[in-house]
Design an enzyme around this catalytic site. Structure first.
Site, short mmCIF file in Angstrom:
data_model
loop_
_atom_site.label_atom_id
_atom_site.label_comp_id
_atom_site.label_asym_id
_atom_site.label_seq_id
_atom_site.Cartn_x
_atom_site.Cartn_y
_atom_site.Cartn_z
N ARG A 287 1.02 -1.40 -0.04
CA ARG A 287 -0.03 0.01 -0.06
C ARG A 287 1.02 1.22 0.12
NH1 ARG A 287 -2.41 0.49 5.41
NH2 ARG A 287 -1.00 2.36 5.87
N HIS A 291 -3.71 4.32 4.56
CA HIS A 291 -4.94 3.36 4.55
C HIS A 291 -6.05 3.90 4.10
CE1 HIS A 291 -7.61 0.21 6.05
NE2 HIS A 291 -8.30 1.05 6.85
N TYR A 300 3.90 5.22 11.51
CA TYR A 300 4.26 3.82 11.75
C TYR A 300 5.02 3.14 10.94
CZ TYR A 300 0.19 3.40 8.81
OH TYR A 300 -0.70 3.40 7.88
#
Length: 395
Positions: A287, A291, A300
């Site tokens: 990805r 998100h 993160y």
């Protein structure tokens, strides 16, 4: 469905022949220490064709025109996705889930489907929707809050987007069981992410599909992150290997290789149509963005991981192959760029022509006879909305 087919009732063959079968290439993640298992790859990141005895037959007959079509699909899907992200940033959409980086997994698998196959997506399968003929603008109404989907699922055999994580795999399994009972030779495919693979619904769908030999393909796009949770925090084994415990084959494919995704999905769908039961396909991809537009991936994961995967970009990979094979010239790419910009304009105009969502619709039809708590929440929300008007009036 009423089409009679004895193939739909064939006994399931042993999964031992295919479980964990993944081809000839081995990769190691640049940013993780663990060595990853083998995966099916037909195009390297440099655009070089890799031979694979098991899966070459599913793409050997592909024509230059079809290859250009796959490239066009990925480019236009990415352009639409970028426009939707921009529209959300401009306040035209409430939220958007980008597919950036996952175009090959979606276009490859989507183009493997027949018209009579049925698709159960999550909320990120914009490329598969494109392959099924769903107008891109119809995907945006739900994210603007003006409808619950915007298209007829039976018009394209493409179900409405599913926000609840993993539930669509049960819907797909039940539908596939019905297909088998009807004697049809069509197949069903369910899309989900690596995060959804940890849901109980997915495990239940694996159980039912195996026991009832359902003609369903479980297509997991492992994009490495379930929001902020990495895959290694969800599973001690590669995801495709989970299928072995349920008695059907699993295969890991290079999710940034559109040819490999096309070939492996064709193979899995063929198994389903031949009465051989379910298959789990793990498309190993990444990805590239957030998100959703409410997420900040910089909190993160590091830039070095993203940069490593940018070198494996699915669109650039196929372009290199097209150019090296003399299957596309600069005229083709220039025309596609013009078409891409036209699509972006059409999407912008369509979204801005949509009505504004009814902010209070969420409070309707919760209870048949009303509820005091809902009335209180509605009043609080009304006061919150009014505060913006008061602030504007103060200026």
């Amino acid at each position: 469905m009423t089409v009679d087919s004895s193939a739909a009732r064939k006994p399931r063959r042993s999964a031992a022949g295919k479980a964990g079968t993944t081809g000839t290439k081995r990769t190691t993640r640049t940013t993780r220490k663990s060595t990853e298992p083998e995966l099916v790859q037909l195009l390297t990141p440099e655009g070089e064709r890799v031979k694979n005895a098991e899966y070459d037959g599913y793409v050997d007959g592909i024509t230059p025109d079809e290859l250009r079509g796959l490239y066009r699909d990925m480019v236009l899907t990415r352009r639409f996705d970028a426009e939707a992200t921009a529209l959300q940033r401009q306040g035209e959409l409430g939220l958007w889930a980008s597919l950036l980086g996952q175009e090959a997994a979606q276009i490859g698998s989507g183009r493997a489907l027949r018209d009579d196959d049925y698709v159960f997506p999550t909320y990120r399968e914009h490329g598969v929707a494109w392959c099924r003929g769903v107008d891109p603008t119809n995907l945006l109404g739900m994210f603007r809050g003006v409808n619950n989907g915007g298209w007829d699922p039976n018009g394209n055999n493409f179900h409405l987007y599913t926000i609840v994580i993993g539930s669509q795999t049960l819907h797909a399994t039940g539908y596939a069981m019905g297909v088998a009972k009807d004697g049809a030779d069509s197949a069903v495919i369910a899309y989900f992410g690596d995060g959804a693979s940890s849901q109980g619904d997915v495990a239940e769908s694996f159980t039912f599909s195996a026991v009832y030999n359902a003609p369903v393909v479980f297509f997991c796009q492992n994009n490495q992150w379930a929001i902020s949770e990495p895959t290694e925090k969800q599973s001690r084994v590669p995801l495709y290997q989970r299928a072995q415990g349920f008695g059907f084959p699993g295969v890991r494919v290079d999710g940034n290789d559109v040819l490999a995704c096309l070939a492996v999905t064709k193979w899995a769908l063929e198994r389903a149509r031949n009465g051989e039961g379910p298959t789990l396909v793990e498309a190993y991809t990444y990805r590239m963005g957030a998100h959703t537009t409410s997420d900040d991936p910089s909190r993160y994961r590091g830039d070095e991981e993203r940069l490593a995967w940018e070198a494996k970009d699915p669109i650039l990979r196929l372009r290199r192959f097209l150019e090296a094979s003399n299957h596309a010239d600069e005229g083709f790419f220039a025309e596609l760029e013009t078409e891409s910009e036209a699509l972006g304009r059409r999407v912008r105009e369509a979204v801005r022509a949509m009505p504004d969502p009814d902010h209070f619709a969420i409070f309707e039809n919760v209870y048949a006879d009303g509820h005091a708590l809902v009335d209180e929440e509605r009043a609080q929300f009304a006061a919150y909305q009014a505060s913006f008007a008061d602030a504007e009036g103060g200026h």
